[in-house]
Design an enzyme around this catalytic site. Structure first.
Site, PDB file in Angstrom:
ATOM      1  N   ILE A  98      42.639  15.424   7.405  1.00 54.08           N
ATOM      2  CA  ILE A  98      42.941  15.045   6.047  1.00 54.08           C
ATOM      3  C   ILE A  98      42.500  16.289   5.171  1.00 54.08           C
ATOM      4  O   ILE A  98      41.660  17.202   5.588  1.00 54.08           O
ATOM      5  CB  ILE A  98      41.906  13.801   5.725  1.00 54.08           C
ATOM      6  CG1 ILE A  98      42.317  12.796   6.406  1.00 54.08           C
ATOM      7  CG2 ILE A  98      41.851  13.766   4.135  1.00 54.08           C
ATOM      8  CD1 ILE A  98      41.371  11.581   6.172  1.00 54.08           C
ATOM      9  N   ARG A  99      43.384  16.726   4.306  1.00 50.71           N
ATOM     10  CA  ARG A  99      43.122  17.909   3.345  1.00 50.71           C
ATOM     11  C   ARG A  99      41.813  17.727   2.770  1.00 50.71           C
ATOM     12  O   ARG A  99      41.640  17.167   1.742  1.00 50.71           O
ATOM     13  CB  ARG A  99      44.182  18.072   2.416  1.00 50.71           C
ATOM     14  CG  ARG A  99      44.920  19.507   2.726  1.00 50.71           C
ATOM     15  CD  ARG A  99      46.180  19.526   1.670  1.00 50.71           C
ATOM     16  NE  ARG A  99      47.154  19.249   2.195  1.00 50.71           N
ATOM     17  CZ  ARG A  99      48.040  19.947   2.893  1.00 50.71           C
ATOM     18  NH1 ARG A  99      47.445  21.155   3.155  1.00 50.71           N
ATOM     19  NH2 ARG A  99      49.340  19.706   3.446  1.00 50.71           N
ATOM     20  N   ALA A 157      30.868  24.840  10.013  1.00 50.27           N
ATOM     21  CA  ALA A 157      30.935  25.957  11.040  1.00 50.27           C
ATOM     22  C   ALA A 157      31.494  27.281  10.052  1.00 50.27           C
ATOM     23  O   ALA A 157      32.319  27.055   9.130  1.00 50.27           O
ATOM     24  CB  ALA A 157      31.709  25.697  12.097  1.00 50.27           C
ATOM     25  N   TYR A 179      39.830  24.951  16.529  1.00 52.40           N
ATOM     26  CA  TYR A 179      38.767  24.005  16.406  1.00 52.40           C
ATOM     27  C   TYR A 179      37.214  24.446  17.010  1.00 52.40           C
ATOM     28  O   TYR A 179      36.247  24.272  16.525  1.00 52.40           O
ATOM     29  CB  TYR A 179      39.166  22.508  16.765  1.00 52.40           C
ATOM     30  CG  TYR A 179      38.309  21.235  15.770  1.00 52.40           C
ATOM     31  CD1 TYR A 179      38.194  21.466  14.440  1.00 52.40           C
ATOM     32  CD2 TYR A 179      37.342  20.482  16.508  1.00 52.40           C
ATOM     33  CE1 TYR A 179      37.516  20.405  13.717  1.00 52.40           C
ATOM     34  CE2 TYR A 179      36.797  19.460  16.115  1.00 52.40           C
ATOM     35  CZ  TYR A 179      36.759  19.543  14.325  1.00 52.40           C
ATOM     36  OH  TYR A 179      35.849  18.696  13.743  1.00 52.40           O
ATOM     37  N   LEU A 233      37.998  20.227   1.550  1.00 51.87           N
ATOM     38  CA  LEU A 233      37.341  21.319   1.618  1.00 51.87           C
ATOM     39  C   LEU A 233      37.084  21.798   3.017  1.00 51.87           C
ATOM     40  O   LEU A 233      37.356  23.057   3.494  1.00 51.87           O
ATOM     41  CB  LEU A 233      36.179  21.345   0.668  1.00 51.87           C
ATOM     42  CG  LEU A 233      35.641  22.595   0.029  1.00 51.87           C
ATOM     43  CD1 LEU A 233      36.507  23.424  -0.912  1.00 51.87           C
ATOM     44  CD2 LEU A 233      34.273  22.369  -0.600  1.00 51.87           C
ATOM     45  N   LYS A 287      31.259  18.131  17.955  1.00 49.93           N
ATOM     46  CA  LYS A 287      31.908  16.770  17.756  1.00 49.93           C
ATOM     47  C   LYS A 287      31.575  15.957  19.106  1.00 49.93           C
ATOM     48  O   LYS A 287      31.223  14.812  18.962  1.00 49.93           O
ATOM     49  CB  LYS A 287      33.315  16.684  17.180  1.00 49.93           C
ATOM     50  CG  LYS A 287      33.757  17.052  15.796  1.00 49.93           C
ATOM     51  CD  LYS A 287      32.902  16.296  14.853  1.00 49.93           C
ATOM     52  CE  LYS A 287      33.306  16.708  13.489  1.00 49.93           C
ATOM     53  NZ  LYS A 287      32.308  16.336  12.584  1.00 49.93           N
ATOM     54  N   ASP A 330      19.941  19.385   1.682  1.00 44.47           N
ATOM     55  CA  ASP A 330      20.379  20.503   2.700  1.00 44.47           C
ATOM     56  C   ASP A 330      19.857  19.739   4.122  1.00 44.47           C
ATOM     57  O   ASP A 330      18.676  19.726   4.240  1.00 44.47           O
ATOM     58  CB  ASP A 330      20.011  21.609   2.347  1.00 44.47           C
ATOM     59  CG  ASP A 330      20.344  22.958   3.422  1.00 44.47           C
ATOM     60  OD1 ASP A 330      20.700  22.347   4.259  1.00 44.47           O
ATOM     61  OD2 ASP A 330      20.539  24.092   2.864  1.00 44.47           O
ATOM     62  N   VAL A 331      20.638  19.635   4.842  1.00 36.94           N
ATOM     63  CA  VAL A 331      20.159  18.797   6.112  1.00 36.94           C
ATOM     64  C   VAL A 331      19.461  19.726   7.026  1.00 36.94           C
ATOM     65  O   VAL A 331      18.756  19.363   8.017  1.00 36.94           O
ATOM     66  CB  VAL A 331      21.289  17.960   7.007  1.00 36.94           C
ATOM     67  CG1 VAL A 331      21.782  16.995   6.113  1.00 36.94           C
ATOM     68  CG2 VAL A 331      22.276  18.936   7.362  1.00 36.94           C
ATOM     69  N   SER A 351      36.585  14.337  -0.675  1.00 37.84           N
ATOM     70  CA  SER A 351      35.673  14.364   0.630  1.00 37.84           C
ATOM     71  C   SER A 351      35.858  13.280   1.174  1.00 37.84           C
ATOM     72  O   SER A 351      35.932  11.809   0.421  1.00 37.84           O
ATOM     73  CB  SER A 351      34.246  14.588   0.044  1.00 37.84           C
ATOM     74  OG  SER A 351      34.024  15.733  -0.434  1.00 37.84           O
ATOM     75  N   ILE A 352      35.638  12.918   2.497  1.00 33.87           N
ATOM     76  CA  ILE A 352      35.839  11.739   3.248  1.00 33.87           C
ATOM     77  C   ILE A 352      34.611  10.826   2.564  1.00 33.87           C
ATOM     78  O   ILE A 352      34.567   9.535   2.585  1.00 33.87           O
ATOM     79  CB  ILE A 352      35.671  11.854   4.591  1.00 33.87           C
ATOM     80  CG1 ILE A 352      37.338  12.528   4.918  1.00 33.87           C
ATOM     81  CG2 ILE A 352      35.671  10.494   5.398  1.00 33.87           C
ATOM     82  CD1 ILE A 352      37.338  12.951   6.560  1.00 33.87           C
TER      83      ILE A 352
END
Ligand code: NAD
Length: 257
Positions: free
Chosen positions: A193-194, A96, A157, A196, A164, A65-66, A20-21
């Protein structure tokens, strides 16, 4: 300029695993001494996030959970109790439905559109509002993650591109609201970036290949490079920067075709 973040605190939303970033951002901030609150979504994620958080001294781990306002409230109540104040927010959350990330954008369902925006866009505002009382007077920094698909058409996308674009506009409006309180708000537009989430975007490997051949640096970027830009945006070195989207994409965004 040193990036001593000892005595500073931050919240990191969006760690799912080591790729994760958000985890790279957390690692950079923790390396410089920031104490962190990690949030995770759903019980399934808890163990993994707790294991990662244990690598960051003094960190706490909470569920968020947002899309659940009561969970957001509980998180900030707990941060107030544990930390007393907050210097940095890292918002690295997006979602999404897989079926919306392929084919034509015009096929996006109303529900798919709403979910993508609730999780990936509105959450930044909801979190910032809750963080504000804990950040006032601390010259804090709020950082979110965007992608070039918010500015240009990237195949598949789709609804995330629209989300975004709205996220980057939210950054500007939040920056204007919070600037007088000394709080900065910025986005990092990362190259692919790879992770999840990225695996849900159809044709993702083709995007990686395209960057590696066309970007000025002729390569893709790493989580660590994004993490270190997050560190820059959290620290004093960026004290004059707000309302901006910074590209960390090996320069790909400057190219025509
Ligand atoms: P990731 O899958 O590791 O992280 C996405 C996170 O969002 C996960 O931790 C997931 O649990 C969380 N999330 C989803 N729905 C949620 C909800 N309702 N409540 C709380 N959390 C929720 O993937 P990542 O690539 O590290 O994504 C982080 C951010 O970076 C996203 O905003 C993504 O759009 C952005 N980004 C990613 C790339 C890329 O290529 N990976 C490029 C540019 C921007």
């Amino acid at each position: 300029m040193t990036q001593d973040l000892k005595g500073k605190t931050g919240i990191i939303l969006g760690v799912a695993n080591k790729r994760s970033i958000a985890w790279a951002c957390a690692s950079s901030l923790a390396r410089e001494g920031m104490r962190l609150c990690f949030t995770y979504m759903g019980e399934r994620m808890e163990e993994k996030v707790r294991a990662l958080a244990s690598e960051c001294e003094g960190s706490i781990v909470l569920e968020c959970d947002v899309t659940k306002p009561e969970q957001i409230d509980a998180v900030f109540d707990e941060i107030k109790e544990e930390f007393g104040f907050l210097d940095t927010v890292v918002h690295a959350v997006a979602f999404a439905r897989r079926e919306e990330l392929t084919g034509n954008f015009f096929d996006t369902s109303k529900e798919g559109y709403m979910i993508a925006h609730e999780v990936s866009v509105y959450s930044l505002t909801a979190i910032s509002r809750r963080a504000l009382p804990l950040m006032e007077g601390r010259e804090g920094s709020i950082i979110t993650l965007s992608y070039i698909g918010g500015e240009r058409v990237i195949p598949n996308y789709n609804v995330m591109g629209i989300a975004k674009a709205a996220l980057e506009a939210s950054v500007r409006y939040l920056a204007n609201d919070l600037g007088p309180k000394g709080i900065r708000v910025n986005a990092i537009s990362a190259g692919p970036i790879r992770t999840l989430s990225a695996s849900g975007v159809s044709g993702f490997n083709t995007m990686l290949d395209e960057i590696a051949t066309k970007a000025p640096l002729r390569r893709n970027v790493t989580q660590e490079e994004v993490g270190d830009t997050c560190l820059f945006l959290a620290g004093k070195g960026s004290r004059g920067i707000t309302g901006t989207t910074i590209f960390v994409d090996a320069g790909y965004h400057i190219m025509g075709v």
